[in-house]
Design an enzyme around this catalytic site. Structure first.
Site, PDB file in Angstrom:
ATOM      1  N   LYS A 173       0.840  -1.200   0.000  1.00 26.12           N
ATOM      2  CA  LYS A 173       0.000   0.000   0.000  1.00 26.12           C
ATOM      3  C   LYS A 173       0.876   1.252   0.000  1.00 26.12           C
ATOM      4  CE  LYS A 173      -1.633   2.683   3.140  1.00 26.12           C
ATOM      5  NZ  LYS A 173      -1.613   3.965   2.418  1.00 26.12           N
ATOM      6  N   GLY A 226       7.819   5.579   7.407  1.00 23.98           N
ATOM      7  CA  GLY A 226       6.995   6.782   7.530  1.00 23.98           C
ATOM      8  C   GLY A 226       7.288   7.471   8.842  1.00 23.98           C
ATOM      9  N   SER A 227       6.304   8.197   9.338  1.00 26.43           N
ATOM     10  CA  SER A 227       6.552   9.020  10.521  1.00 26.43           C
ATOM     11  C   SER A 227       6.537   8.180  11.796  1.00 26.43           C
ATOM     12  CB  SER A 227       5.489  10.114  10.605  1.00 26.43           C
ATOM     13  OG  SER A 227       4.227   9.517  10.776  1.00 26.43           O
ATOM     14  N   THR A 228       7.192   8.695  12.820  1.00 24.82           N
ATOM     15  CA  THR A 228       7.235   7.999  14.105  1.00 24.82           C
ATOM     16  C   THR A 228       5.828   7.888  14.698  1.00 24.82           C
ATOM     17  OG1 THR A 228       9.495   8.743  14.466  1.00 24.82           O
ATOM     18  CG2 THR A 228       8.268   8.080  16.423  1.00 24.82           C
ATOM     19  N   THR A 230       2.928   7.583  13.170  1.00 25.08           N
ATOM     20  CA  THR A 230       2.198   6.474  12.535  1.00 25.08           C
ATOM     21  C   THR A 230       2.816   5.141  12.946  1.00 25.08           C
ATOM     22  OG1 THR A 230       1.690   7.916  10.676  1.00 25.08           O
ATOM     23  CG2 THR A 230       1.372   5.572  10.321  1.00 25.08           C
ATOM     24  N   GLY A 231       4.132   5.091  13.065  1.00 27.74           N
ATOM     25  CA  GLY A 231       4.812   3.861  13.482  1.00 27.74           C
ATOM     26  C   GLY A 231       4.306   3.371  14.837  1.00 27.74           C
ATOM     27  N   GLU A 248      10.815   1.832   9.833  1.00 29.28           N
ATOM     28  CA  GLU A 248      11.834   2.840   9.489  1.00 29.28           C
ATOM     29  C   GLU A 248      11.146   4.190   9.644  1.00 29.28           C
ATOM     30  OE1 GLU A 248      14.839   2.184   9.029  1.00 29.28           O
ATOM     31  OE2 GLU A 248      14.981   0.140   8.269  1.00 29.28           O
ATOM     32  N   CYS A 282      14.582  10.829   4.953  1.00 34.47           N
ATOM     33  CA  CYS A 282      14.671  10.507   6.384  1.00 34.47           C
ATOM     34  C   CYS A 282      16.068  10.782   6.908  1.00 34.47           C
ATOM     35  CB  CYS A 282      14.266   9.064   6.614  1.00 34.47           C
ATOM     36  SG  CYS A 282      15.178   7.927   5.582  1.00 34.47           S
ATOM     37  N   GLU A 379      11.867  17.323  13.360  1.00 35.88           N
ATOM     38  CA  GLU A 379      12.287  17.063  11.980  1.00 35.88           C
ATOM     39  C   GLU A 379      11.499  17.991  11.037  1.00 35.88           C
ATOM     40  OE1 GLU A 379      10.667  13.396  10.429  1.00 35.88           O
ATOM     41  OE2 GLU A 379      12.419  13.103   9.169  1.00 35.88           O
TER      42      GLU A 379
HETATM   43  P1  NAD Z   1       3.156   8.967   7.323  1.00 37.17           P
HETATM   44  O1  NAD Z   1       3.467   8.235   8.581  1.00 37.17           O
HETATM   45  O2  NAD Z   1       2.209  10.094   7.378  1.00 37.17           O
HETATM   46  O3  NAD Z   1       2.573   7.966   6.220  1.00 37.17           O
HETATM   47  C1  NAD Z   1       3.290   6.837   5.767  1.00 37.17           C
HETATM   48  C2  NAD Z   1       2.316   5.787   5.297  1.00 37.17           C
HETATM   49  O4  NAD Z   1       1.523   5.330   6.392  1.00 37.17           O
HETATM   50  C3  NAD Z   1       1.322   6.223   4.220  1.00 37.17           C
HETATM   51  O5  NAD Z   1       1.189   5.161   3.288  1.00 37.17           O
HETATM   52  C4  NAD Z   1       0.031   6.399   5.004  1.00 37.17           C
HETATM   53  O6  NAD Z   1      -1.113   6.207   4.210  1.00 37.17           O
HETATM   54  C5  NAD Z   1       0.157   5.293   6.022  1.00 37.17           C
HETATM   55  N1  NAD Z   1      -0.627   5.460   7.248  1.00 37.17           N
HETATM   56  C6  NAD Z   1      -1.017   6.611   7.832  1.00 37.17           C
HETATM   57  N2  NAD Z   1      -1.671   6.340   8.993  1.00 37.17           N
HETATM   58  C7  NAD Z   1      -1.691   4.990   9.128  1.00 37.17           C
HETATM   59  C8  NAD Z   1      -2.187   4.100  10.131  1.00 37.17           C
HETATM   60  N3  NAD Z   1      -2.812   4.537  11.230  1.00 37.17           N
HETATM   61  N4  NAD Z   1      -2.009   2.779   9.952  1.00 37.17           N
HETATM   62  C9  NAD Z   1      -1.356   2.302   8.873  1.00 37.17           C
HETATM   63  N5  NAD Z   1      -0.863   3.094   7.898  1.00 37.17           N
HETATM   64  C10 NAD Z   1      -1.023   4.427   8.021  1.00 37.17           C
HETATM   65  O7  NAD Z   1       4.589   9.407   6.773  1.00 37.17           O
HETATM   66  P2  NAD Z   1       4.903  10.344   5.524  1.00 37.17           P
HETATM   67  O8  NAD Z   1       4.506  11.738   5.900  1.00 37.17           O
HETATM   68  O9  NAD Z   1       4.369   9.712   4.283  1.00 37.17           O
HETATM   69  O10 NAD Z   1       6.500  10.238   5.429  1.00 37.17           O
HETATM   70  C11 NAD Z   1       7.354  11.138   6.050  1.00 37.17           C
HETATM   71  C12 NAD Z   1       8.010  10.527   7.279  1.00 37.17           C
HETATM   72  O11 NAD Z   1       8.634   9.298   6.924  1.00 37.17           O
HETATM   73  C13 NAD Z   1       9.117  11.370   7.844  1.00 37.17           C
HETATM   74  O12 NAD Z   1       9.013  11.402   9.263  1.00 37.17           O
HETATM   75  C14 NAD Z   1      10.392  10.647   7.481  1.00 37.17           C
HETATM   76  O13 NAD Z   1      11.484  10.867   8.319  1.00 37.17           O
HETATM   77  C15 NAD Z   1       9.937   9.240   7.490  1.00 37.17           C
HETATM   78  N6  NAD Z   1      10.792   8.407   6.635  1.00 37.17           N
HETATM   79  C16 NAD Z   1      11.637   7.523   7.233  1.00 37.17           C
HETATM   80  C17 NAD Z   1      12.493   6.759   6.457  1.00 37.17           C
HETATM   81  C18 NAD Z   1      13.445   5.790   7.100  1.00 37.17           C
HETATM   82  O14 NAD Z   1      13.980   4.954   6.405  1.00 37.17           O
HETATM   83  N7  NAD Z   1      13.668   5.838   8.388  1.00 37.17           N
HETATM   84  C19 NAD Z   1      12.467   6.872   5.072  1.00 37.17           C
HETATM   85  C20 NAD Z   1      11.590   7.780   4.494  1.00 37.17           C
HETATM   86  C21 NAD Z   1      10.745   8.534   5.301  1.00 37.17           C
END
Ligand code: NAD
Length: 476
Positions: A173, A226-228, A230-231, A248, A282, A379
């Site tokens: 996804k 993605g973001s911390t 959401t993680g 990540e 990131c 960040e």
């Molecule tokens: P985000 O967390 O907003 O979204 C990432 C993904 O998660 C999207 O596909 C989104 O639809 C999905 N999502 C959102 N809420 C969800 C939930 N409750 N359950 C499951 N999935 C959900 O992140 P973003 O804004 O797309 O990306 C930017 C962030 O990603 C920055 O903080 C950046 O540092 C981080 N990032 C980290 C790395 C790494 O390798 N550490 C790499 C790239 C980006």
């Protein structure tokens, strides 16, 4: 206008409604994607489960050959994929220091081939007259991959290829903001792979597609970038069936510049690692700590580079920096800039949105700022760099480590051995000397503290898509 499809069990699938995908260089809609829902997640998981027995039983050499075929398909469609990446992310075709759509697609190809060649050999722990003890690596089942908007194609490759290589099947996804290049990759892959091995689903912003995936009992592992914030939600949701996780997450990487550097020589490199992809990586350098003896000189060099950077539409071959990918991220950068101004920081250049259409922001260098201000502590994920003065090395290492994040960090010096000893004191998953953010497909990469769990890439990364089975064969 292009409307992409989901792909479930090898079939193109549409939803009752679609959502728009915006080109950040114009602010206009350039494609539409299906607004999938829980029923699509369910169908994709069922298709992946059905495909798992045959895929996981395939001889290793066949899976390896199919991964190389995926790499070749990406290569054959490189210009098309580069165009889609630029349209949806805004990143330039070439970009600052060659970091752009070409690198995204080229990196995807390289990662695919290197990962295809990785092996997970059986480890023999004991083999004597009494018994033989072997450690086997077995695939987990269905892997759910959830990707962000900053490097959508490359991060999908980072998730999908090792998962498949190890014998898992996948439900992928993408971010609702950047699903288009990934959709094309899923199509290309489905022309090569058996049906159901790689399924592709999309959900609109705020939909429950992501949460349904992370809570789905049929998914054995989630790999998420993605973001911390959401993680953390994903980790809570994934506890339902004790899913395996690779997370990540966000970084707020510090770089420390020692007084012995050649300022003119390192300034362009520091600018590149902080501003490529508009700071939306990131592991970009996001907090720059500079010794007081060279502070003014380095600030001046960085401001000159920022003033002269070519900002524009990523389809223009001259462009070095494109727009910020989305309007929410642009608003976050504006908010952090306003807060820094209110705290008396000195803006050496930039500091505002560019006039005209699209989500452009001027490359910005901020001096006379300290820890405790949001631009340093959070960040920014945009083209704005705080430069912080220090005088004592032990104190600055403590300041660099005083962060909930721990993705990367760097030390810059003309004495690499001295810098390496300091870099090892940084609390982060990857430490660089005279470099920052450089990754490679055969070396593990991941965050410590709240930057993530687990690693990607190389042997260590591949192993994360497996569970261990120990086999003990008695001989007497
Ligand atoms: P985000 O967390 O907003 O979204 C990432 C993904 O998660 C999207 O596909 C989104 O639809 C999905 N999502 C959102 N809420 C969800 C939930 N409750 N359950 C499951 N999935 C959900 O992140 P973003 O804004 O797309 O990306 C930017 C962030 O990603 C920055 O903080 C950046 O540092 C981080 N990032 C980290 C790395 C790494 O390798 N550490 C790499 C790239 C980006």
């Amino acid at each position: 206008m292009q409307t992409i499809s989901m792909l479930i069990g090898g079939q193109a699938v549409h939803a009752a409604t679609t959502f728009p995908v915006i080109n950040p260089a114009s602010g206009e809609i350039f494609a539409r994607a299906p607004a999938g829902d829980a029923s699509h997640v369910d169908a994709a998981v069922k298709a992946a489960q059905a495909a798992f027995p045959a895929w996981s039983a395939k001889p290793d050499a066949e899976r390896k050959a199919l991964m190389h075929a995926l790499g070749a398909a990406l290569e054959a469609h490189m210009p098309e994929l580069m165009r889609l990446v630029t349209l949806e992310t805004g990143k330039p075709q070439g970009g600052l220091n060659g970091v752009g759509a070409g690198m995204e697609v080229g990196g995807s190809i390289a990662w695919t081939h290197v990962t295809a060649d990785l092996e997970l050999p059986v480890e023999v722990i004991q083999d004597n007259a009494e018994a033989r003890v072997e450690v086997h690596r077995k695939p987990l089942g269905v892997v759910g991959s959830i990707t962000p908007w900053n490097w959508p194609l490359m991060i999908a490759i980072w998730h999908v290829i090792p998962a498949l290589r190890a014998g898992n099947t996948v439900v992928l996804k993408p971010s609702e903001m950047t699903p288009v290049a990934t959709a094309r990759f899923a199509e290309l892959a489905n022309a090569i792979l058996p049906p159901g091995v790689l399924n592709f689903i999309t959900g609109a912003a705020g939909s429950n597609v992501g949460p349904v995936m992370t809570g789905h009992p049929g998914i054995a592992k989630i790999v998420f970038t993605g973001s911390t914030a959401t993680g953390k939600r994903i980790m809570a949701n994934a506890s339902c069936n004790l899913k395996r996780l690779t997370l990540e997450l966000g970084g707020n990487d510090a770089g420390i510049v020692l007084p012995d550097v050649d300022v003119k020589a390192i300034a362009p490199k520091l600018f590149g690692v902080s501003f490529h992809n508009n700071g939306q990586t990131c592991a970009c350098l996001k907090r720059l700590y500079v010794h007081e003896s060279i502070y003014d000189e380095l600030c001046g060099e960085l401001a000159n580079l920022a003033r002269n950077a070519v900002v524009g539409d990523g389809m223009n071959p001259e462009t070095q920096l494109g727009p910020i990918q989305n309007v929410m991220q642009l608003a976050k950068v504006e908010e952090l800039a306003a807060d820094a101004r209110a705290h008396g920081a000195r803006f050496l250049c930039g500091g505002q949105r560019k006039a005209g259409p699209g989500y452009f922001y001027e490359p910005t260098i901020v001096a006379d700022i300290a820890d405790g201000v949001r631009l340093v502590d959070e960040e920014p994920f945009g083209p704005i760099l705080p430069v912080i003065k220090y005088s004592d090395i032990d104190e600055v290492i403590a300041r660099a480590n005083n962060s909930p994040n721990g993705l990367g960090g760097s030390v810059w010096s003309s004495d690499p051995a001295k810098a390496a000893a300091l870099a090892l004191r940084l609390e982060c998953g990857t430490a660089w000397v005279n470099e920052h953010g450089a990754i490679q497909p055969d070396a593990p990469f991941g965050g410590v503290k709240q930057s993530g769990i687990g690693v990607e890439f190389g042997q260590h990364g591949l192993a994360e898509y497996t569970s261990i089975q120990t086999l003990k064969i008695m001989k007497s």
